[in-house]
Design a protein around this motif. Structure first.
Motif, short mmCIF file in Angstrom:
data_model
loop_
_atom_site.label_atom_id
_atom_site.label_comp_id
_atom_site.label_asym_id
_atom_site.label_seq_id
_atom_site.Cartn_x
_atom_site.Cartn_y
_atom_site.Cartn_z
N ALA A 263 0.84 -1.20 0.00
CA ALA A 263 0.00 0.00 0.00
C ALA A 263 0.87 1.26 0.00
N GLU A 264 0.55 2.18 -0.87
CA GLU A 264 1.21 3.48 -0.93
C GLU A 264 0.14 4.53 -1.20
N GLU A 265 0.34 5.71 -0.66
CA GLU A 265 -0.64 6.78 -0.87
C GLU A 265 -0.83 7.07 -2.35
N SER A 266 0.20 6.89 -3.15
CA SER A 266 0.15 7.23 -4.56
C SER A 266 -0.57 6.19 -5.41
N ARG A 267 -0.96 5.07 -4.83
CA ARG A 267 -1.61 4.02 -5.62
C ARG A 267 -3.01 4.46 -6.06
N SER A 268 -3.50 3.79 -7.10
CA SER A 268 -4.82 4.10 -7.66
C SER A 268 -5.92 3.92 -6.61
N ASP A 269 -7.01 4.68 -6.78
CA ASP A 269 -8.18 4.49 -5.91
C ASP A 269 -8.69 3.07 -5.98
N TYR A 270 -8.52 2.42 -7.13
CA TYR A 270 -9.00 1.05 -7.27
C TYR A 270 -8.23 0.09 -6.36
N TYR A 271 -6.96 0.39 -6.11
CA TYR A 271 -6.16 -0.46 -5.23
C TYR A 271 -6.83 -0.55 -3.86
N PHE A 272 -7.24 0.58 -3.35
CA PHE A 272 -7.82 0.61 -2.00
C PHE A 272 -9.27 0.13 -2.01
N ALA A 273 -10.07 0.66 -2.93
CA ALA A 273 -11.50 0.34 -2.92
C ALA A 273 -11.76 -1.09 -3.36
N LEU A 274 -11.04 -1.55 -4.38
CA LEU A 274 -11.30 -2.87 -4.92
C LEU A 274 -10.56 -3.97 -4.16
N LEU A 275 -9.26 -3.77 -3.91
CA LEU A 275 -8.47 -4.83 -3.29
C LEU A 275 -8.62 -4.88 -1.77
N ALA A 276 -8.44 -3.74 -1.10
CA ALA A 276 -8.48 -3.75 0.37
C ALA A 276 -9.85 -4.16 0.88
N ASP A 277 -10.91 -3.63 0.27
CA ASP A 277 -12.25 -4.05 0.68
C ASP A 277 -12.56 -5.45 0.15
N GLY A 278 -12.00 -5.79 -1.01
CA GLY A 278 -12.26 -7.09 -1.58
C GLY A 278 -11.72 -8.24 -0.76
N VAL A 279 -10.68 -8.01 0.02
CA VAL A 279 -10.14 -9.06 0.89
C VAL A 279 -11.21 -9.56 1.86
N MET A 280 -12.12 -8.67 2.27
CA MET A 280 -13.19 -9.09 3.18
C MET A 280 -14.15 -10.05 2.49
N LEU A 281 -14.37 -9.85 1.18
CA LEU A 281 -15.20 -10.80 0.45
C LEU A 281 -14.48 -12.13 0.23
N VAL A 282 -13.17 -12.07 0.08
CA VAL A 282 -12.38 -13.31 0.02
C VAL A 282 -12.53 -14.09 1.32
N GLN A 283 -12.58 -13.37 2.43
CA GLN A 283 -12.79 -14.01 3.74
C GLN A 283 -14.10 -14.80 3.74
N PHE A 284 -15.15 -14.19 3.20
CA PHE A 284 -16.44 -14.89 3.13
C PHE A 284 -16.35 -16.14 2.25
N VAL A 285 -15.74 -16.01 1.07
CA VAL A 285 -15.62 -17.16 0.16
C VAL A 285 -14.84 -18.29 0.81
N VAL A 286 -13.78 -17.96 1.53
CA VAL A 286 -12.96 -18.98 2.19
C VAL A 286 -13.76 -19.67 3.30
N VAL A 287 -14.49 -18.90 4.10
CA VAL A 287 -15.29 -19.50 5.18
C VAL A 287 -16.39 -20.38 4.58
N TRP A 288 -16.99 -19.91 3.48
CA TRP A 288 -17.99 -20.74 2.80
C TRP A 288 -17.37 -22.05 2.34
N PHE A 289 -16.16 -22.00 1.80
CA PHE A 289 -15.48 -23.22 1.32
C PHE A 289 -15.19 -24.16 2.49
#
Length: 295
Positions: A263-289
């Motif tokens: 993570a760097e401040e200069s990274r794209s907004d997509y890095y934070f909105a898509l990836l950082a928040d997306g990790v929480m959805l990965v958590q759900f998929v893993v628990v479902w599995f």
């Protein structure tokens, strides 16, 4: 003609992605996913009305934060996310109000009035997090403006909503060892990800006088603290799981570690909105599995 057609499709897809990410729909799905994963741990189907209430309440709170008038007069570092929010401020307000109506209706329809005290303290923290109603040294401040407090407030509310509310629904004692382990694990997981957004907001927080971990201790110390929180979460695996399922449950933590480290401040907004928040959805998929594996 083909090039023009492809350009239109790309533009349409990007506008759709921006709408999903910057309207907090993606984040609300993450809140729903984490809540659902708690029900999966207890092998219970998530009630539709409860899942919808969590989703719409998250939409309301985060879009309310986006449209607060004082925030649009703060000195900010220009970004695609901020520009999109300013351009769609009216739509976000309508979305927030509509989400509030749905969440409130479901709350009372489900008969949660007996828990209004518990729910109210979470709602109060969430609203006061952004709304400057406390006057300190002659300046109006929100809870997020108090030094180093932001990340802990976020982690507490998210852990309480996604672990304690399912526990209460299933009539499980909040002080029971299993619930405490789940709560602590979720708290540390969200805490680690919250540091990522402190990194994103580093310049903005300096401009507004908000003292966060990167501003006080530096970027490297902030990342190491976030990684330490993930290690703590990794050590708090629920009992009774096979080694395979324990290993699978570590996947979201490993992905979160990568997101934090790069993570760097200069990274794209997509890095934070898509990836950082997306990790929480990965958590759900893993628990479902893991639930599907039956371990």
């Amino acid at each position: 003609m083909v090039v023009l057609g492809q350009s239109h499709v790309r533009g349409f897809l990007q506008r759709g992605l921006d709408a999903v990410l910057y309207s907090s729909t993606w984040l609300a799905l993450a809140a729903l996913g984490l809540t659902w994963s708690t029900f999966l741990f207890w092998q219970v189907h998530i009630p539709g009305h409860l899942g919808t209430m969590i989703f719409t309440a998250t939409l309301f709170l985060y879009n309310l934060d986006s449209v607060l008038p004082y925030k649009h007069h703060q000195p900010v570092v220009p970004s695609g996310r901020k520009n999109w929010m300013r351009a769609h401020r009216q739509e976000l307000l309508v979305l927030a109000l509509g989400a509030f109506v749905v969440a409130a209706a479901l709350f009372f329809q489900a008969g949660w009035q007996t828990l209004i005290g518990f729910i109210s303290h979470l709602a109060a923290i969430s609203v006061l997090y952004s709304l400057p109603v406390l006057k300190v040294h002659g300046r109006w401040r929100a809870l997020r403006d108090f030094p180093l407090l932001k990340v802990f407030l976020i982690a507490y509310v998210w852990a309480a909503v996604t672990v304690w509310i399912p526990a209460l629904y299933l009539h499980r004692a909040l002080a029971s060892p299993v619930v405490l382990i789940l709560f602590a694990r979720r708290f540390l997981f969200i805490l680690a990800l919250a540091f990522v957004f402190d990194i994103r907001d580093y310049s903005k927080d300096l401009l507004t006088g908000t003292r966060t971990f990167p501003g006080v201790f530096g970027m490297r110390a902030t990342k190491l603290t976030a990684l330490a929180a993930l290690v703590g979460a990794a050590l708090l695996l629920p009992p009774g799981l096979t080694l395979l399922c324990q290993a699978v449950l570590l996947l979201p933590l490993a992905l979160a570690g990568g997101v934090i480290w790069w993570a760097e401040e200069s990274r794209s907004d997509y890095y934070f909105a898509l990836l950082a928040d997306g990790v929480m959805l990965v958590q759900f998929v893993v628990v479902w599995f893991v639930s599907w594996l039956g371990c």
